[in-house]
Design a protein around this motif. Structure first.
Motif, PDB file in Angstrom:
ATOM      1  N   GLU A 148      34.837  38.152  34.796  1.00 52.16           N
ATOM      2  CA  GLU A 148      33.915  39.102  35.421  1.00 52.16           C
ATOM      3  C   GLU A 148      34.632  40.402  35.756  1.00 52.16           C
ATOM      4  O   GLU A 148      35.825  40.407  36.089  1.00 52.16           O
ATOM      5  N   LEU A 149      33.892  41.495  35.622  1.00 48.82           N
ATOM      6  CA  LEU A 149      34.341  42.804  36.075  1.00 48.82           C
ATOM      7  C   LEU A 149      33.319  43.342  37.064  1.00 48.82           C
ATOM      8  O   LEU A 149      32.114  43.152  36.880  1.00 48.82           O
ATOM      9  N   THR A 150      33.807  44.030  38.087  1.00 47.70           N
ATOM     10  CA  THR A 150      32.923  44.718  39.026  1.00 47.70           C
ATOM     11  C   THR A 150      33.390  46.151  39.131  1.00 47.70           C
ATOM     12  O   THR A 150      34.573  46.411  39.387  1.00 47.70           O
ATOM     13  N   TRP A 151      32.476  47.083  38.913  1.00 46.89           N
ATOM     14  CA  TRP A 151      32.807  48.500  38.926  1.00 46.89           C
ATOM     15  C   TRP A 151      32.208  49.185  40.136  1.00 46.89           C
ATOM     16  O   TRP A 151      31.003  49.142  40.363  1.00 46.89           O
ATOM     17  N   GLY A 152      33.074  49.843  40.906  1.00 44.21           N
ATOM     18  CA  GLY A 152      32.638  50.698  41.995  1.00 44.21           C
ATOM     19  C   GLY A 152      33.060  52.129  41.705  1.00 44.21           C
ATOM     20  O   GLY A 152      33.397  52.479  40.571  1.00 44.21           O
ATOM     21  N   ARG A 153      33.073  52.973  42.721  1.00 44.96           N
ATOM     22  CA  ARG A 153      33.472  54.368  42.542  1.00 44.96           C
ATOM     23  C   ARG A 153      34.996  54.446  42.491  1.00 44.96           C
ATOM     24  O   ARG A 153      35.672  54.266  43.489  1.00 44.96           O
ATOM     25  N   GLY A 154      35.532  54.696  41.291  1.00 50.12           N
ATOM     26  CA  GLY A 154      36.974  54.799  41.130  1.00 50.12           C
ATOM     27  C   GLY A 154      37.716  53.508  41.375  1.00 50.12           C
ATOM     28  O   GLY A 154      38.921  53.522  41.664  1.00 50.12           O
ATOM     29  N   ALA A 155      37.046  52.386  41.253  1.00 50.93           N
ATOM     30  CA  ALA A 155      37.679  51.095  41.519  1.00 50.93           C
ATOM     31  C   ALA A 155      37.047  50.005  40.656  1.00 50.93           C
ATOM     32  O   ALA A 155      35.854  50.045  40.350  1.00 50.93           O
ATOM     33  N   GLU A 156      37.872  49.041  40.295  1.00 45.99           N
ATOM     34  CA  GLU A 156      37.417  47.878  39.520  1.00 45.99           C
ATOM     35  C   GLU A 156      38.084  46.631  40.066  1.00 45.99           C
ATOM     36  O   GLU A 156      39.259  46.651  40.431  1.00 45.99           O
ATOM     37  N   PHE A 157      37.315  45.549  40.115  1.00 43.60           N
ATOM     38  CA  PHE A 157      37.888  44.244  40.443  1.00 43.60           C
ATOM     39  C   PHE A 157      37.406  43.265  39.389  1.00 43.60           C
ATOM     40  O   PHE A 157      36.226  43.252  39.049  1.00 43.60           O
ATOM     41  N   GLY A 158      38.330  42.452  38.871  1.00 40.87           N
ATOM     42  CA  GLY A 158      37.942  41.488  37.848  1.00 40.87           C
ATOM     43  C   GLY A 158      38.711  40.199  37.982  1.00 40.87           C
ATOM     44  O   GLY A 158      39.742  40.127  38.668  1.00 40.87           O
ATOM     45  N   HIS A 159      38.199  39.150  37.328  1.00 45.33           N
ATOM     46  CA  HIS A 159      38.934  37.887  37.323  1.00 45.33           C
ATOM     47  C   HIS A 159      38.833  37.215  35.960  1.00 45.33           C
ATOM     48  O   HIS A 159      37.892  37.445  35.191  1.00 45.33           O
ATOM     49  N   ILE A 160      39.836  36.382  35.663  1.00 45.97           N
ATOM     50  CA  ILE A 160      39.868  35.521  34.491  1.00 45.97           C
ATOM     51  C   ILE A 160      40.120  34.111  34.994  1.00 45.97           C
ATOM     52  O   ILE A 160      41.107  33.863  35.703  1.00 45.97           O
ATOM     53  N   ALA A 161      39.255  33.174  34.663  1.00 49.35           N
ATOM     54  CA  ALA A 161      39.437  31.785  35.075  1.00 49.35           C
ATOM     55  C   ALA A 161      40.353  31.062  34.095  1.00 49.35           C
ATOM     56  O   ALA A 161      40.252  31.244  32.881  1.00 49.35           O
ATOM     57  N   PHE A 162      41.256  30.233  34.620  1.00 50.82           N
ATOM     58  CA  PHE A 162      42.193  29.484  33.802  1.00 50.82           C
ATOM     59  C   PHE A 162      41.778  28.024  33.690  1.00 50.82           C
ATOM     60  O   PHE A 162      40.933  27.527  34.434  1.00 50.82           O
ATOM     61  N   LEU A 163      42.432  27.340  32.773  1.00 53.75           N
ATOM     62  CA  LEU A 163      42.095  25.955  32.477  1.00 53.75           C
ATOM     63  C   LEU A 163      42.281  25.041  33.685  1.00 53.75           C
ATOM     64  O   LEU A 163      41.534  24.080  33.868  1.00 53.75           O
ATOM     65  N   ASP A 164      43.267  25.341  34.529  1.00 53.24           N
ATOM     66  CA  ASP A 164      43.561  24.459  35.668  1.00 53.24           C
ATOM     67  C   ASP A 164      42.760  24.800  36.912  1.00 53.24           C
ATOM     68  O   ASP A 164      42.998  24.229  37.981  1.00 53.24           O
ATOM     69  N   GLY A 165      41.802  25.719  36.805  1.00 48.45           N
ATOM     70  CA  GLY A 165      40.968  26.072  37.943  1.00 48.45           C
ATOM     71  C   GLY A 165      41.457  27.275  38.729  1.00 48.45           C
ATOM     72  O   GLY A 165      40.700  27.839  39.526  1.00 48.45           O
ATOM     73  N   ARG A 166      42.719  27.629  38.540  1.00 48.73           N
ATOM     74  CA  ARG A 166      43.193  28.851  39.169  1.00 48.73           C
ATOM     75  C   ARG A 166      42.610  30.063  38.432  1.00 48.73           C
ATOM     76  O   ARG A 166      41.962  29.914  37.398  1.00 48.73           O
ATOM     77  N   ALA A 167      42.872  31.227  38.957  1.00 49.18           N
ATOM     78  CA  ALA A 167      42.338  32.429  38.317  1.00 49.18           C
ATOM     79  C   ALA A 167      43.310  33.578  38.478  1.00 49.18           C
ATOM     80  O   ALA A 167      44.066  33.650  39.457  1.00 49.18           O
ATOM     81  N   GLU A 168      43.295  34.460  37.500  1.00 54.52           N
ATOM     82  CA  GLU A 168      43.964  35.743  37.631  1.00 54.52           C
ATOM     83  C   GLU A 168      42.939  36.749  38.103  1.00 54.52           C
ATOM     84  O   GLU A 168      41.803  36.739  37.638  1.00 54.52           O
ATOM     85  N   TRP A 169      43.322  37.591  39.041  1.00 57.63           N
ATOM     86  CA  TRP A 169      42.447  38.693  39.436  1.00 57.63           C
ATOM     87  C   TRP A 169      43.221  40.000  39.318  1.00 57.63           C
ATOM     88  O   TRP A 169      44.459  40.015  39.361  1.00 57.63           O
TER      89      TRP A 169
END
Length: 385
Positions: A195-216
């Motif tokens: 997922e990506l979320t776009w705000g004003r001059g800012a972005e937050f995103g995540h990638i889910a991994f196989l073990d349930g953890r995530a990169e953000w």
């Protein structure tokens, strides 16, 4: 044609190049200045083109087994409203694979495992690379001197080899953004793969991994060199009020695990990826912004294309000319597209421009979005067999 090579840099591109060269019969030594070859970092997305390159290198199955497909998710506003929906199944039907998410350290380990330990030299900084004559390249690593038929410069965006070959090139420049990222300490309850979320001059995103953890990751429009005393606390403040699971991702992260880097790029294209018997690869050749998730994929393409060209011969110089002719137009086009994606994404700050972009994205059918990705994902590698 000789068959000894030195690869400068033990990142993803350098290791992939070494694997490819060995598959076409070359003797390869990878020289890395870091004392430990682990490429510690956050996460990475691999599109179909990168996965096909890994298949040709013989490690695709292992990478797929350690990755999680990105089938669900998309792009949202800070309040959670959907701007665009990801259709990973449609992308898989179109190009044969979804985008896959994997910890960078895991990908790096799988690439290392495909090479003999003797091929990796760590804790050795290359101080000089020079053409030693018509048939060799001389590489100085401290007190050691290596001679090879080929040198592959995979030493990253700050490539010393690139500076030596192109002293008048302006080098990397700041894109206007900085990125903070981490992998959560434990699994997080996520409803989407990506997922990506776009705000004003800012972005937050995540990638889910196989073990349930995530990169953000959090991308902010800030001057180069901006740093925070407590990065996680600063992100909690900046993203306060943004939709779930953003607060949960930050809460699941150890403060000391947050990495912070400015986003730089080679905005001025190089005139060539090869000089004599020296080839540039990956970020050393075409460092790009991460907005399309193609940086590592393009380095993997480079590695396979370089190995295929050298495997076909007849001379190193002819092979490198073919490599440059094939790789430079495509990788530089992807870099331009990534830059444009950033300008239309996180870097937008004017409310009217953001509203127009969001409306256009909501009205764009998913099949059109998928078709736009095919330009980058639908790459067929040359055979190394």
């Amino acid at each position: 044609m000789g068959n000894t090579a030195v690869v400068v840099g033990g990142g993803i591109g350098g290791l992939a190049a070494a694997i490819g060269l060995r598959r076409v019969g070359w003797e390869v030594r990878v020289v890395e200045r870091a004392a430990v070859l682990d490429d510690a970092g956050a996460g990475i997305s691999l599109a179909a083109n990168g996965l096909r390159a890994l298949d040709e290198l013989g490690v695709g199955a292992a990478v797929r087994g350690a990755s999680r497909g990105q089938y669900t998710g998309g792009t949202r506003t800070p309040g959670g409203a959907r701007i665009a929906r990801m259709d990973g199944a449609a992308l898989e039907r179109a190009v044969g694979a979804p985008i896959m998410g994997i910890p960078r350290s895991t990908l790096h380990r799988l690439l290392r495992d495909a090479l003999p330990a003797a091929a990796l030299v760590t804790g050795a900084e290359v101080t000089s690379v020079d053409q030693a004559g018509p048939g060799a390249v001389r590489v100085e690593c401290g007190a050691a001197v290596l001679e090879a038929d080929l040198v592959v410069a995979a030493d990253g965006i700050g490539s010393a080899v690139r500076r030596r070959l192109f002293p008048d090139h302006p080098g990397p420049v700041h894109s206007g953004s900085t990125v903070l990222r981490a992998i959560t300490e434990h699994p997080v309850d996520l409803r989407t793969d990506f997922e990506l979320t776009w705000g004003r001059g800012a972005e937050f995103g995540h990638i889910a991994f196989l073990d349930g953890r995530a990169e953000w990751h959090a991308v902010l429009s800030l001057p180069a060199g901006t740093r925070f005393t407590d990065p996680r606390a600063e992100l909690r403040r900046r993203f306060s009020g943004w939709h779930d699971p953003i607060p949960a991702l930050l809460d699941a992260t150890r403060p000391e695990a947050v990495l912070h880097h400015d986003v730089n790029e080679l905005r001025t294209p190089l005139p060539s990826y090869a000089v004599g018997r020296i080839a540039l690869l990956g970020d050393a050749a075409h460092a790009m912004t991460p907005n399309l998730g193609q940086g590592a994929c393009q380095a993997l393409e480079d590695a396979v294309a370089l190995a295929a060209a050298l495997g076909a011969g007849p001379t190193v110089e002819a092979a490198l000319l073919r490599y440059d002719t094939e790789r430079r137009p495509r990788s530089q086009a992807v870099a331009r597209a990534a830059r444009q994606a950033g300008r239309m994404g996180q870097q937008l700050s004017h409310p009217l421009a953001i509203a127009l972009r969001n409306t256009a994205m909501r009205l764009t059918p998913s099949r059109i979005s998928t078709r736009m990705l095919l330009r980058h994902h639908a790459w067929v590698p040359p055979s190394l067999n």
